[in-house]
Design a protein around this motif. Structure first.
Motif, PDB file in Angstrom:
ATOM      1  N   GLU A  18      -7.574  39.214  16.877  1.00 14.54           N
ATOM      2  CA  GLU A  18      -8.733  39.725  16.149  1.00 14.54           C
ATOM      3  C   GLU A  18      -8.302  40.312  14.803  1.00 14.54           C
ATOM      4  O   GLU A  18      -8.966  40.106  13.779  1.00 14.54           O
ATOM      5  CB  GLU A  18      -9.458  40.777  16.972  1.00 14.54           C
ATOM      6  CG  GLU A  18     -10.138  40.227  18.206  1.00 14.54           C
ATOM      7  CD  GLU A  18     -10.663  41.315  19.141  1.00 14.54           C
ATOM      8  OE1 GLU A  18     -10.656  42.507  18.748  1.00 14.54           O
ATOM      9  OE2 GLU A  18     -11.058  40.968  20.270  1.00 14.54           O
ATOM     10  N   ARG A  19      -7.195  41.031  14.802  1.00 17.11           N
ATOM     11  CA  ARG A  19      -6.701  41.637  13.553  1.00 17.11           C
ATOM     12  C   ARG A  19      -6.223  40.564  12.572  1.00 17.11           C
ATOM     13  O   ARG A  19      -6.390  40.707  11.361  1.00 17.11           O
ATOM     14  CB  ARG A  19      -5.587  42.630  13.854  1.00 17.11           C
ATOM     15  CG  ARG A  19      -6.134  43.878  14.563  1.00 17.11           C
ATOM     16  CD  ARG A  19      -5.056  44.836  15.002  1.00 17.11           C
ATOM     17  NE  ARG A  19      -4.266  45.301  13.864  1.00 17.11           N
ATOM     18  CZ  ARG A  19      -3.098  45.925  13.988  1.00 17.11           C
ATOM     19  NH1 ARG A  19      -2.591  46.177  15.183  1.00 17.11           N
ATOM     20  NH2 ARG A  19      -2.429  46.313  12.916  1.00 17.11           N
ATOM     21  N   ALA A  21      -7.526  37.532  12.369  1.00 16.55           N
ATOM     22  CA  ALA A  21      -8.765  36.950  11.832  1.00 16.55           C
ATOM     23  C   ALA A  21      -9.335  37.850  10.731  1.00 16.55           C
ATOM     24  O   ALA A  21      -9.790  37.358   9.679  1.00 16.55           O
ATOM     25  CB  ALA A  21      -9.778  36.745  12.950  1.00 16.55           C
ATOM     26  N   GLU A  22      -9.316  39.156  10.950  1.00 12.49           N
ATOM     27  CA  GLU A  22      -9.801  40.093   9.935  1.00 12.49           C
ATOM     28  C   GLU A  22      -8.941  40.016   8.675  1.00 12.49           C
ATOM     29  O   GLU A  22      -9.465  39.995   7.541  1.00 12.49           O
ATOM     30  CB  GLU A  22      -9.791  41.517  10.481  1.00 12.49           C
ATOM     31  CG  GLU A  22     -10.236  42.562   9.471  1.00 12.49           C
ATOM     32  CD  GLU A  22     -10.080  43.990   9.961  1.00 12.49           C
ATOM     33  OE1 GLU A  22     -10.580  44.894   9.270  1.00 12.49           O
ATOM     34  OE2 GLU A  22      -9.443  44.207  11.024  1.00 12.49           O
ATOM     35  N   GLU A  24      -7.233  37.522   7.603  1.00 13.47           N
ATOM     36  CA  GLU A  24      -7.512  36.251   6.923  1.00 13.47           C
ATOM     37  C   GLU A  24      -8.808  36.351   6.119  1.00 13.47           C
ATOM     38  O   GLU A  24      -8.881  35.854   4.991  1.00 13.47           O
ATOM     39  CB  GLU A  24      -7.585  35.108   7.938  1.00 13.47           C
ATOM     40  CG  GLU A  24      -6.230  34.728   8.496  1.00 13.47           C
ATOM     41  CD  GLU A  24      -6.302  33.713   9.632  1.00 13.47           C
ATOM     42  OE1 GLU A  24      -7.399  33.521  10.218  1.00 13.47           O
ATOM     43  OE2 GLU A  24      -5.270  33.123   9.951  1.00 13.47           O
ATOM     44  N   ARG A  25      -9.833  36.980   6.715  1.00 11.39           N
ATOM     45  CA  ARG A  25     -11.112  37.159   5.997  1.00 11.39           C
ATOM     46  C   ARG A  25     -10.922  37.994   4.737  1.00 11.39           C
ATOM     47  O   ARG A  25     -11.538  37.732   3.702  1.00 11.39           O
ATOM     48  CB  ARG A  25     -12.154  37.829   6.894  1.00 11.39           C
ATOM     49  CG  ARG A  25     -12.810  36.932   7.903  1.00 11.39           C
ATOM     50  CD  ARG A  25     -14.011  37.596   8.560  1.00 11.39           C
ATOM     51  NE  ARG A  25     -13.732  38.926   9.113  1.00 11.39           N
ATOM     52  CZ  ARG A  25     -13.281  39.168  10.349  1.00 11.39           C
ATOM     53  NH1 ARG A  25     -13.054  38.153  11.162  1.00 11.39           N
ATOM     54  NH2 ARG A  25     -13.062  40.395  10.759  1.00 11.39           N
ATOM     55  N   GLU A  26     -10.078  39.008   4.860  1.00 13.58           N
ATOM     56  CA  GLU A  26      -9.870  39.935   3.749  1.00 13.58           C
ATOM     57  C   GLU A  26      -8.801  39.462   2.759  1.00 13.58           C
ATOM     58  O   GLU A  26      -8.644  40.058   1.698  1.00 13.58           O
ATOM     59  CB  GLU A  26      -9.499  41.324   4.286  1.00 13.58           C
ATOM     60  CG  GLU A  26     -10.554  41.965   5.163  1.00 13.58           C
ATOM     61  CD  GLU A  26     -11.863  42.253   4.418  1.00 13.58           C
ATOM     62  OE1 GLU A  26     -11.821  42.525   3.201  1.00 13.58           O
ATOM     63  OE2 GLU A  26     -12.925  42.201   5.073  1.00 13.58           O
ATOM     64  N   GLY A  27      -8.048  38.439   3.120  1.00 15.77           N
ATOM     65  CA  GLY A  27      -7.017  37.919   2.231  1.00 15.77           C
ATOM     66  C   GLY A  27      -5.743  38.746   2.205  1.00 15.77           C
ATOM     67  O   GLY A  27      -5.010  38.732   1.220  1.00 15.77           O
ATOM     68  N   TRP A  28      -5.449  39.438   3.299  1.00  9.36           N
ATOM     69  CA  TRP A  28      -4.250  40.276   3.389  1.00  9.36           C
ATOM     70  C   TRP A  28      -3.092  39.425   3.905  1.00  9.36           C
ATOM     71  O   TRP A  28      -2.743  39.446   5.083  1.00  9.36           O
ATOM     72  CB  TRP A  28      -4.485  41.468   4.307  1.00  9.36           C
ATOM     73  CG  TRP A  28      -5.627  42.356   3.906  1.00  9.36           C
ATOM     74  CD1 TRP A  28      -6.104  42.575   2.660  1.00  9.36           C
ATOM     75  CD2 TRP A  28      -6.431  43.142   4.802  1.00  9.36           C
ATOM     76  NE1 TRP A  28      -7.162  43.446   2.694  1.00  9.36           N
ATOM     77  CE2 TRP A  28      -7.380  43.822   3.999  1.00  9.36           C
ATOM     78  CE3 TRP A  28      -6.449  43.348   6.174  1.00  9.36           C
ATOM     79  CZ2 TRP A  28      -8.332  44.681   4.536  1.00  9.36           C
ATOM     80  CZ3 TRP A  28      -7.390  44.199   6.705  1.00  9.36           C
ATOM     81  CH2 TRP A  28      -8.317  44.867   5.902  1.00  9.36           C
TER      82      TRP A  28
END
Length: 96
Positions: A18-19, A21-22, A24-28
């Motif tokens: 889950e982290r 995926a987050e 990746e969404r945020e571009g970190w």
């Protein structure tokens, strides 16, 4: 590692997914790499626990020989006994 810890490892692995995926969404990008490494380690530990449990649950080969192996072994023993002297003799040739 105890098999009792498996549910917690699964929970950690799922949380890491889950982290990731987050991140990746945020571009970190740096965070993705570190989390992916941690998730791979958790998956490896889960696989090790599963393999250990599978070995414990599987039947054990006791090494019971087949008939052919028994006959071959008995033949080798007989040949070995025939080729070695059954009794030792003294210098005069008489048995001790």
């Amino acid at each position: 590692m105890s098999p009792d810890e498996r549910p917690r490892l699964v929970e950690i692995r799922d949380n890491l997914a889950e982290r990731i995926a987050e991140a990746e969404r945020e571009g970190w990008l740096g965070e993705i790499e570190g989390l992916s490494t941690s998730r791979a380690a958790a998956e490896e530990k889960i696989a090790q626990l599963d393999a250990r449990q599978q070995r414990r649950d599987s039947p054990v080969f006791m090494g019971i020989p087949t008939f052919d192996q028994l006959v071959a072994r008995a033949s080798n023993v007989l040949i070995h006994k025939r080729s070695s002297p059954s009794s030792t003799r003294n210098e005069s040739g008489s048995a001790r």
